[in-house]
Write a protein that holds these residues in place. Structure first.
Motif, PDB file in Angstrom:
ATOM      1  N   GLN A  59       0.834  -1.219   0.000  1.00 45.47           N
ATOM      2  CA  GLN A  59       0.000   0.000   0.000  1.00 45.47           C
ATOM      3  C   GLN A  59       0.865   1.263   0.000  1.00 45.47           C
ATOM      4  N   HIS A  97      -4.657  -0.580   7.373  1.00 51.45           N
ATOM      5  CA  HIS A  97      -4.219  -1.962   7.618  1.00 51.45           C
ATOM      6  C   HIS A  97      -4.666  -2.970   6.568  1.00 51.45           C
ATOM      7  N   THR A  98      -5.306  -2.516   5.495  1.00 51.61           N
ATOM      8  CA  THR A  98      -5.636  -3.492   4.446  1.00 51.61           C
ATOM      9  C   THR A  98      -4.350  -3.940   3.773  1.00 51.61           C
ATOM     10  N   GLY A 154     -10.942  -4.384  17.843  1.00 53.48           N
ATOM     11  CA  GLY A 154      -9.959  -5.274  17.240  1.00 53.48           C
ATOM     12  C   GLY A 154      -9.107  -5.998  18.280  1.00 53.48           C
ATOM     13  N   GLU A 156      -5.675  -6.364  17.718  1.00 54.45           N
ATOM     14  CA  GLU A 156      -4.287  -5.976  17.438  1.00 54.45           C
ATOM     15  C   GLU A 156      -4.255  -4.477  17.648  1.00 54.45           C
ATOM     16  N   LEU A 166     -16.412  -1.186  10.052  1.00 55.78           N
ATOM     17  CA  LEU A 166     -17.318  -1.126   8.895  1.00 55.78           C
ATOM     18  C   LEU A 166     -17.396  -2.467   8.155  1.00 55.78           C
ATOM     19  N   LEU A 170     -14.110  -8.905  14.392  1.00 57.19           N
ATOM     20  CA  LEU A 170     -14.033 -10.014  15.345  1.00 57.19           C
ATOM     21  C   LEU A 170     -13.238  -9.573  16.557  1.00 57.19           C
ATOM     22  N   GLY A 220     -20.352   6.122   2.537  1.00 57.35           N
ATOM     23  CA  GLY A 220     -19.993   7.427   3.064  1.00 57.35           C
ATOM     24  C   GLY A 220     -18.769   7.353   3.962  1.00 57.35           C
ATOM     25  N   VAL A 222     -17.359   7.778   7.478  1.00 55.16           N
ATOM     26  CA  VAL A 222     -17.830   7.869   8.861  1.00 55.16           C
ATOM     27  C   VAL A 222     -16.873   8.761   9.644  1.00 55.16           C
ATOM     28  N   TRP A 339      -3.945 -11.146   2.072  1.00 51.87           N
ATOM     29  CA  TRP A 339      -4.912 -11.896   2.901  1.00 51.87           C
ATOM     30  C   TRP A 339      -6.046 -12.365   2.000  1.00 51.87           C
ATOM     31  N   TYR A 453     -15.252 -13.084   4.388  1.00 51.89           N
ATOM     32  CA  TYR A 453     -15.176 -12.020   5.401  1.00 51.89           C
ATOM     33  C   TYR A 453     -14.385 -10.849   4.806  1.00 51.89           C
ATOM     34  N   TYR A 456     -10.782  -9.781   5.796  1.00 53.39           N
ATOM     35  CA  TYR A 456      -9.633 -10.644   5.478  1.00 53.39           C
ATOM     36  C   TYR A 456      -9.591 -10.985   3.992  1.00 53.39           C
ATOM     37  N   TRP A 492     -14.572   6.913  -5.581  1.00 53.83           N
ATOM     38  CA  TRP A 492     -13.868   6.399  -4.385  1.00 53.83           C
ATOM     39  C   TRP A 492     -13.253   5.071  -4.767  1.00 53.83           C
TER      40      TRP A 492
HETATM   41  C1  LIG Z   1      -2.385  -7.140  11.968  1.00 50.69           C
HETATM   42  C2  LIG Z   1      -3.866  -7.182  11.719  1.00 50.69           C
HETATM   43  C3  LIG Z   1      -4.730  -7.641  12.702  1.00 50.69           C
HETATM   44  C4  LIG Z   1      -6.113  -7.696  12.456  1.00 50.69           C
HETATM   45  N1  LIG Z   1      -6.958  -8.144  13.442  1.00 50.69           N
HETATM   46  C5  LIG Z   1      -8.287  -8.157  13.216  1.00 50.69           C
HETATM   47  C6  LIG Z   1      -9.200  -8.538  14.239  1.00 50.69           C
HETATM   48  O1  LIG Z   1      -8.810  -8.837  15.358  1.00 50.69           O
HETATM   49  N2  LIG Z   1     -10.516  -8.573  13.949  1.00 50.69           N
HETATM   50  C7  LIG Z   1     -10.989  -8.246  12.710  1.00 50.69           C
HETATM   51  O2  LIG Z   1     -12.199  -8.323  12.504  1.00 50.69           O
HETATM   52  N3  LIG Z   1     -10.165  -7.819  11.739  1.00 50.69           N
HETATM   53  C8  LIG Z   1      -8.825  -7.776  11.960  1.00 50.69           C
HETATM   54  N4  LIG Z   1      -7.988  -7.361  10.973  1.00 50.69           N
HETATM   55  C9  LIG Z   1      -8.530  -6.959   9.664  1.00 50.69           C
HETATM   56  C10 LIG Z   1      -8.922  -5.490   9.711  1.00 50.69           C
HETATM   57  O3  LIG Z   1     -10.163  -5.381  10.358  1.00 50.69           O
HETATM   58  C11 LIG Z   1      -9.060  -4.905   8.279  1.00 50.69           C
HETATM   59  O4  LIG Z   1      -7.804  -4.967   7.645  1.00 50.69           O
HETATM   60  C12 LIG Z   1      -9.565  -3.465   8.330  1.00 50.69           C
HETATM   61  O5  LIG Z   1     -10.009  -3.080   7.049  1.00 50.69           O
HETATM   62  C13 LIG Z   1      -8.500  -2.497   8.782  1.00 50.69           C
HETATM   63  O6  LIG Z   1      -9.063  -1.243   8.997  1.00 50.69           O
HETATM   64  P1  LIG Z   1      -8.194   0.064   8.760  1.00 50.69           P
HETATM   65  O7  LIG Z   1      -9.045   1.252   9.007  1.00 50.69           O
HETATM   66  O8  LIG Z   1      -6.908  -0.059   9.505  1.00 50.69           O
HETATM   67  O9  LIG Z   1      -7.853  -0.115   7.218  1.00 50.69           O
HETATM   68  P2  LIG Z   1      -7.877   0.856   5.939  1.00 50.69           P
HETATM   69  O10 LIG Z   1      -7.045   0.125   4.944  1.00 50.69           O
HETATM   70  O11 LIG Z   1      -7.483   2.243   6.284  1.00 50.69           O
HETATM   71  O12 LIG Z   1      -9.390   0.875   5.526  1.00 50.69           O
HETATM   72  C14 LIG Z   1     -10.067  -0.255   5.007  1.00 50.69           C
HETATM   73  C15 LIG Z   1     -11.285   0.244   4.213  1.00 50.69           C
HETATM   74  O13 LIG Z   1     -12.169   0.914   5.087  1.00 50.69           O
HETATM   75  C16 LIG Z   1     -12.399   2.232   4.604  1.00 50.69           C
HETATM   76  N5  LIG Z   1     -12.509   3.113   5.753  1.00 50.69           N
HETATM   77  C17 LIG Z   1     -11.658   3.203   6.798  1.00 50.69           C
HETATM   78  N6  LIG Z   1     -12.118   4.132   7.665  1.00 50.69           N
HETATM   79  C18 LIG Z   1     -13.276   4.600   7.157  1.00 50.69           C
HETATM   80  C19 LIG Z   1     -14.239   5.563   7.591  1.00 50.69           C
HETATM   81  N7  LIG Z   1     -14.087   6.221   8.729  1.00 50.69           N
HETATM   82  N8  LIG Z   1     -15.316   5.804   6.820  1.00 50.69           N
HETATM   83  C20 LIG Z   1     -15.496   5.134   5.647  1.00 50.69           C
HETATM   84  N9  LIG Z   1     -14.618   4.215   5.197  1.00 50.69           N
HETATM   85  C21 LIG Z   1     -13.526   3.960   5.944  1.00 50.69           C
HETATM   86  C22 LIG Z   1     -11.184   2.565   3.749  1.00 50.69           C
HETATM   87  O14 LIG Z   1     -11.478   3.539   2.796  1.00 50.69           O
HETATM   88  C23 LIG Z   1     -10.934   1.234   3.104  1.00 50.69           C
HETATM   89  O15 LIG Z   1     -11.843   1.095   2.051  1.00 50.69           O
HETATM   90  C24 LIG Z   1      -6.612  -7.274  11.205  1.00 50.69           C
HETATM   91  C25 LIG Z   1      -5.741  -6.787  10.229  1.00 50.69           C
HETATM   92  C26 LIG Z   1      -4.377  -6.748  10.473  1.00 50.69           C
HETATM   93  C27 LIG Z   1      -3.467  -6.263   9.393  1.00 50.69           C
END
Ligand SMILES: Cc1cc2nc3c(=O)[nH]c(=O)nc-3n(C[C@H](O)[C@H](O)[C@H](O)COP(=O)(O)OP(=O)(O)OC[C@H]3O[C@@H](n4cnc5c(N)ncnc54)[C@H](O)[C@@H]3O)c2cc1C
Length: 507
Positions: A59, A97-98, A154, A156, A166, A170, A220, A222, A339, A453, A456, A492
């Motif tokens: 990323q 974190h994606t 989360g 982690e 969103l 888990l 949208g 959030v 993933w 899911y 992941y 988007w």
């Molecule tokens: C190390 C690790 C541990 C994890 N552990 C868990 C776990 O315990 N349980 C679980 O369910 N999942 C877990 N995950 C998966 C995690 O939930 C997803 O990767 C999640 O998308 C990460 O969210 P982010 O905001 O950090 O990611 P981002 O990559 O920033 O966002 C993911 C998506 O959500 C959108 N988004 C983010 N914030 C908003 C907002 N405010 N409004 C609208 N859209 C938004 C982004 O545009 C993008 O499309 C884990 C992932 C990692 C890498």
């Protein structure tokens, strides 16, 4: 020309441009910098470099024309109005974190980084914690632990609030309370029109349902999550590493735990990780086990007794707060990541066991390709026992299309961490192949569950259709109602869109 005149000029340009050709990201960045002074960062600045840090190196490789860093909801609304009026591609970064490239970062466009929307406010009655989407789960637990409160979040520390909640979420507390998305009382959302709305079971209830698993990018941005909070002290947790050779003993115990043990005590939570770690002699199994309330004398919960009795290489058991539990599995930034996942029925230990040789073939393929460079392939079983599926039905249920009668399920998760960019394609195709094999084997025994899911999921997985026709159709209707022109579907970029090209073969 003063700043107000400049801003007026930008809006005049924007209005004149309505429906014009897409404006390049770098030109839009100039307009954004005028409309939102001090909130736009350009390449070669320190803040840009910091904002371009993502968990997955794939990323961070993108270089957006600029980052927009809103400080308040109205800044997000301004950015969305400008970007849509100028027809400029953009994306949104929560916690970043994606795993896959372009999910929440963009080449040739604008990334809105929610980093500074990071307030955390506990209500006077302690029932609700309002959090900005720029928070990571560790910021929230560090605020709540001293107050004896927690939220469903989360597992982690550095995952963002936005993406996790969103997509589902888990959590240690899912056995009692469902996923994080089932525990949001209210969302504040900026729609494609720039309008700011509140979304709850009673206000905009259709959108409330859709945001519970439908992800942000179809509906949208959030800007505030009002999360249900509850009284919580220390958790019991045990992290056990076993030699991989014990898989024939451990998998049946895990399967029995999913079907019988977890529903018998909704305070417990677990997942099961198979991996390959040369330093531990090759294949190894990790079982993380939690109980929300420790038993007297910190006794081992009955559900975990059988797994705990199996000889292990390392076992760490503690009673500690949520922040400590989160830090227990902190995963480093900076590697290449992918993933993938698919759902199967949890009813057959033989099925879960028969996936192992497929996983082992995948490991050997990857090790050969990596040719001595670092690579770690994971094969994870994330249980969705019936009690979790039941807890998810509160407040009208969520968009995931999962019901208690579908359970118990196991989410089979395939992920890889590696360093050498030259093998990206091979890693992706090996993961796809393994997922295909897992699905095919499950299908041949009538045990495939057609559920992916989103949190992941791999880049090309057809997430929303896996929720089932009813859920997918309703998600499309809600998206059309809140964004009639389909602006977010078009502009988007990244992550999973409802309007996925129909001709793409299903993965
Ligand atoms: C190390 C690790 C541990 C994890 N552990 C868990 C776990 O315990 N349980 C679980 O369910 N999942 C877990 N995950 C998966 C995690 O939930 C997803 O990767 C999640 O998308 C990460 O969210 P982010 O905001 O950090 O990611 P981002 O990559 O920033 O966002 C993911 C998506 O959500 C959108 N988004 C983010 N914030 C908003 C907002 N405010 N409004 C609208 N859209 C938004 C982004 O545009 C993008 O499309 C884990 C992932 C990692 C890498």
């Amino acid at each position: 020309m003063g700043i107000n005149q400049l801003q007026q000029a930008v809006w005049a340009l924007t209005l004149a441009c309505g429906g014009c050709m897409a404006l390049e990201g770098d030109t839009a960045c100039v307009a954004l910098a005028v409309a939102l002074p001090g909130l736009v960062t350009f390449p070669n600045s320190t803040l840009y470099a910091v904002e371009n840090i993502y968990w997955s190196a794939r990323q961070s490789a993108a270089t957006p024309d600029c980052f927009v860093t809103p400080r308040q909801t109205s800044d997000v609304a301004t950015a969305i109005k400008l970007l849509t009026a100028l027809n400029t591609p953009f994306t949104v970064k929560g916690g970043g974190h994606t795993a896959f490239a372009g999910a929440s970062n963009i080449e040739d466009g604008v990334t809105i980084d929610l980093l500074f929307l990071n307030s955390i406010v506990v209500s006077d009655d302690r029932m609700t914690v309002s959090v900005g989407p720029g928070n990571r789960w560790i910021n929230i637990s560090e605020t709540l632990d001293p107050l004896g409160l927690a939220v469903v979040g989360g597992r982690e520390p550095n995952i963002g609030v936005g993406g996790l909640a969103l997509g589902g979420g888990l959590s240690y507390f899912s056995g009692i309370r469902g996923m994080a998305c089932d525990n949001v009382r209210n969302y504040e959302v900026v729609l494609a029109s720039g309008e700011v709305v509140n979304v709850s079971p009673t206000t905009n209830p259709d959108l409330y349902w859709a945001l519970r698993g439908g992800s942000g990018s179809n509906f949208g941005v959030v800007t505030r999550f009002d999360l249900a909070s509850f009284e919580q002290g220390d958790l019991w947790s045990s992290s056990v590493i076993y030699p991989g050779i014990l898989n024939t003993t451990l998998i049946p115990l895990f399967q029995d735990l999913t079907v019988n043990g977890l529903p018998s005590d909704s305070q417990v939570h677990t997942y099961f990780v198979q991996t390959y770690i040369p330093a531990l002699g090759g294949f190894a199994i990790l079982s993380d086990q939690y109980r929300a309330t420790p038993l007297p004398d910190e006794a081992i919960p009955r559900a975990f007794a059988a797994l705990q009795a199996v000889p292990s290489i390392i076992k760490t058991t503690k009673v500690a707060n949520v922040s400590t539990a989160l830090r227990g599995i902190e995963v480093a930034y900076g590697s290449r990541q992918t993933w993938w996942n698919t759902g199967v029925s949890a009813s057959s230990a033989a099925l879960l066991q028969d996936f192992v040789p497929l996983y082992e073939e995948h490991v050997f393929r990857l090790l050969a390709a990596a040719n001595g460079t670092s690579i770690t392939p994971f094969f994870v079983y994330q249980p969705l026992p019936v009690n979790v599926l039941t807890a998810m039905q509160v407040n009208g249920g969520n968009a995931l299309g999962l019901y208690p009668e579908d359970g118990p399920l196991v989410i089979v998760q395939v992920s890889v961490t590696w360093e050498n960019a030259a093998i990206d394609d091979l890693v992706e195709s090996s993961c796809k192949q393994l997922i295909k094999q897992v699905k095919a084997l499950a299908k041949s025994r009538g045990l495939d569950r057609e559920y992916i899911y989103i949190n992941y999921a791999g880049k090309t997985q057809d997430v929303f259709r896996s929720y089932g026709n009813a859920s997918y159709t309703r998600l499309k209707e809600v998206a059309k109602a809140v964004d009639p022109q389909g602006l977010f579907q078009k502009l988007w970029k990244g992550y999973f869109k409802l309007d996925r090209p129909k001709c793409r073969p299903r993965d």
